[in-house]
Design an enzyme around this catalytic site. Structure first.
Site, PDB file in Angstrom:
ATOM      1  N   ASN A  70       0.867  -1.173   0.000  1.00 14.81           N
ATOM      2  CA  ASN A  70       0.000   0.000   0.000  1.00 14.81           C
ATOM      3  C   ASN A  70       0.905   1.224   0.000  1.00 14.81           C
ATOM      4  O   ASN A  70       1.549   1.518   0.994  1.00 14.81           O
ATOM      5  CB  ASN A  70      -0.894  -0.050   1.251  1.00 14.81           C
ATOM      6  CG  ASN A  70      -1.692   1.224   1.442  1.00 14.81           C
ATOM      7  OD1 ASN A  70      -1.798   2.044   0.523  1.00 14.81           O
ATOM      8  ND2 ASN A  70      -2.269   1.383   2.619  1.00 14.81           N
ATOM      9  N   LYS A 107       0.106   4.303  -0.216  1.00 15.26           N
ATOM     10  CA  LYS A 107      -0.499   5.486   0.431  1.00 15.26           C
ATOM     11  C   LYS A 107      -0.283   6.753  -0.420  1.00 15.26           C
ATOM     12  O   LYS A 107      -0.247   6.672  -1.636  1.00 15.26           O
ATOM     13  CB  LYS A 107       0.041   5.657   1.854  1.00 15.26           C
ATOM     14  CG  LYS A 107      -0.087   4.373   2.670  1.00 15.26           C
ATOM     15  CD  LYS A 107       0.117   4.553   4.150  1.00 15.26           C
ATOM     16  CE  LYS A 107      -0.028   3.204   4.827  1.00 15.26           C
ATOM     17  NZ  LYS A 107      -0.095   3.286   6.280  1.00 15.26           N
ATOM     18  N   HIS A 141      -9.630   1.177   4.739  1.00 13.80           N
ATOM     19  CA  HIS A 141      -8.336   1.315   5.412  1.00 13.80           C
ATOM     20  C   HIS A 141      -8.522   2.212   6.642  1.00 13.80           C
ATOM     21  O   HIS A 141      -9.322   3.148   6.608  1.00 13.80           O
ATOM     22  CB  HIS A 141      -7.303   1.922   4.459  1.00 13.80           C
ATOM     23  CG  HIS A 141      -5.923   1.882   5.031  1.00 13.80           C
ATOM     24  ND1 HIS A 141      -5.483   2.830   5.920  1.00 13.80           N
ATOM     25  CD2 HIS A 141      -4.924   0.983   4.900  1.00 13.80           C
ATOM     26  CE1 HIS A 141      -4.245   2.511   6.297  1.00 13.80           C
ATOM     27  NE2 HIS A 141      -3.890   1.391   5.690  1.00 13.80           N
ATOM     28  N   GLU A 175      -6.919   4.588   7.771  1.00 12.96           N
ATOM     29  CA  GLU A 175      -6.744   6.027   7.518  1.00 12.96           C
ATOM     30  C   GLU A 175      -8.003   6.626   6.884  1.00 12.96           C
ATOM     31  O   GLU A 175      -8.345   7.779   7.142  1.00 12.96           O
ATOM     32  CB  GLU A 175      -5.486   6.249   6.659  1.00 12.96           C
ATOM     33  CG  GLU A 175      -4.226   6.009   7.498  1.00 12.96           C
ATOM     34  CD  GLU A 175      -3.048   5.395   6.769  1.00 12.96           C
ATOM     35  OE1 GLU A 175      -2.985   5.463   5.531  1.00 12.96           O
ATOM     36  OE2 GLU A 175      -2.178   4.819   7.455  1.00 12.96           O
ATOM     37  N   GLU A 223      -5.750  -5.191  10.193  1.00 11.10           N
ATOM     38  CA  GLU A 223      -4.718  -4.198  10.462  1.00 11.10           C
ATOM     39  C   GLU A 223      -5.013  -3.495  11.780  1.00 11.10           C
ATOM     40  O   GLU A 223      -5.775  -2.522  11.808  1.00 11.10           O
ATOM     41  CB  GLU A 223      -4.683  -3.153   9.336  1.00 11.10           C
ATOM     42  CG  GLU A 223      -4.333  -3.732   7.991  1.00 11.10           C
ATOM     43  CD  GLU A 223      -3.689  -2.690   7.099  1.00 11.10           C
ATOM     44  OE1 GLU A 223      -2.578  -2.940   6.622  1.00 11.10           O
ATOM     45  OE2 GLU A 223      -4.289  -1.606   6.897  1.00 11.10           O
ATOM     46  N   GLY A 244       2.196   1.872  10.834  1.00  7.75           N
ATOM     47  CA  GLY A 244       3.151   2.972  10.733  1.00  7.75           C
ATOM     48  C   GLY A 244       3.836   3.304  12.046  1.00  7.75           C
ATOM     49  O   GLY A 244       4.485   4.340  12.166  1.00  7.75           O
ATOM     50  N   SER A 287       3.060  -2.543  10.233  1.00  8.43           N
ATOM     51  CA  SER A 287       4.508  -2.651  10.437  1.00  8.43           C
ATOM     52  C   SER A 287       5.089  -4.012  10.043  1.00  8.43           C
ATOM     53  O   SER A 287       5.966  -4.540  10.737  1.00  8.43           O
ATOM     54  CB  SER A 287       4.876  -2.294  11.880  1.00  8.43           C
ATOM     55  OG  SER A 287       4.512  -0.945  12.141  1.00  8.43           O
TER      56      SER A 287
HETATM   57  P1  PGA Z   1       2.651   0.022   7.683  1.00  5.93           P
HETATM   58  O1  PGA Z   1       1.227   0.283   6.981  1.00  5.93           O
HETATM   59  O2  PGA Z   1       3.204  -1.264   7.089  1.00  5.93           O
HETATM   60  O3  PGA Z   1       3.477   1.213   7.349  1.00  5.93           O
HETATM   61  O4  PGA Z   1       2.392  -0.140   9.142  1.00  5.93           O
HETATM   62  C1  PGA Z   1       0.329  -0.761   6.735  1.00  5.93           C
HETATM   63  C2  PGA Z   1      -0.938  -0.226   6.121  1.00  5.93           C
HETATM   64  O5  PGA Z   1      -1.388   0.864   6.489  1.00  5.93           O
HETATM   65  O6  PGA Z   1      -1.529  -0.866   5.233  1.00  5.93           O
END
Ligand code: PGA
Length: 251
Positions: free
Chosen positions: A10, A12, A96, A98, A168, A174, A214
């Site tokens: 992803n 982003k 997601h 976010e 997730e 993140g 992560s």
């Molecule tokens: P990350 O993000 O691997 O940076 O934790 C995962 C995601 O948001 O899909």
């Protein structure tokens, strides 16, 4: 039926078109000849067409990071499933954290998006996951069950195995904090149990459940060794070709 693992990146809101094309080419090279796993990348909307062209002829699947539910209409700022089809995207990430937490998308909207994706033959990747506060309150299973069951509302047995679920935990995205492998497996097994209750066990056993939060070269092997973890949705570590290459080639 054996589930084919899916390693998904992803991207982003990162990368210019030129950077995305370069990374797409590297991922295509990394994925060459892979038979026992699938690879997906999700560039920003503006880079979709160029990345799809860059990975053409490779097994890499290209996804959008969201999708609207109508074919067209007065929806300023949205991208329709038909537009995604038009540029050659085959999958779409939905719900997601976010989108849920920064942009206020709720379960009903995520469900509309998922139904729109299925209607126009895009493979939806439905993200679910609890916040730290919810985990500390002991509400993890309740939140995950709600997001899952409401997200797939209206999807019949004939289509459910096309849906990919991504667990997730919001506190792991993140942050560098990964759920422990047992902690992740526990929720993945729970998700499969919920699916088996809503559909039937045979179908639940066909649905891929990815872990996200992560995921890194250092932890991917132990996560992927868990029986109900069928892939990874990777953010930060998907933005560098070396680390994503290692994740694709998990052991
Ligand atoms: P990350 O993000 O691997 O940076 O934790 C995962 C995601 O948001 O899909």
């Amino acid at each position: 039926m054996a589930r084919i693992p899916l390693i998904a990146g992803n991207w982003k809101m990162y990368l210019t078109v030129a950077e995305a094309v370069e990374l797409g080419r590297a991922v295509a090279a990394s994925s060459k000849g892979l038979k026992d796993r699938e690879v997906m990348i999700a560039p920003s909307f503006t880079a979709l067409a160029a990345v799809i062209e860059a990975v053409a002829g490779s097994p890499v699947k290209v996804a959008a990071q969201n999708v609207a539910w109508e074919k067209e209409g007065a929806y300023t700022g949205e991208i329709s499933p038909v537009m995604l089809q038009d540029v050659g995207a085959s999958m779409a990430i939905l719900g997601h954290s976010e989108r849920r937490h920064i942009f206020g998308e709720d379960n009903a909207m995520v469900n509309q998006r998922l139904l729109g994706a299925l209607k126009f033959d895009l493979t939806p990747v439905l993200c679910v996951g609890e916040t730290l506060e919810e985990r500390e309150q002991g509400a993890t299973f309740k939140v995950v069950e709600e997001q899952l069951s409401q997200g797939i509302k209206g999807v019949g047995s004939d289509r459910i195995s096309r849906v990919v679920v991504a667990y997730e935990p919001v506190w792991a995205i993140g942050t560098g904090k990964t759920a422990g492998k047992e902690q992740a497996q526990e929720v993945h097994a729970f998700i499969r149990k919920v699916l088996a209750g809503l559909y039937e066990k045979k179908l639940a056993d066909e649905i891929r459940i990815l872990y996200g939060g992560s995921v890194k070269p250092e932890n991917v092997d132990s996560l992927m060794a868990q029986p109900d973890i069928d892939g990874a949705l990777v953010g930060g570590a998907a933005l560098q070709s070396e680390s994503f290459d290692r994740i694709i080639h998990y052991l």
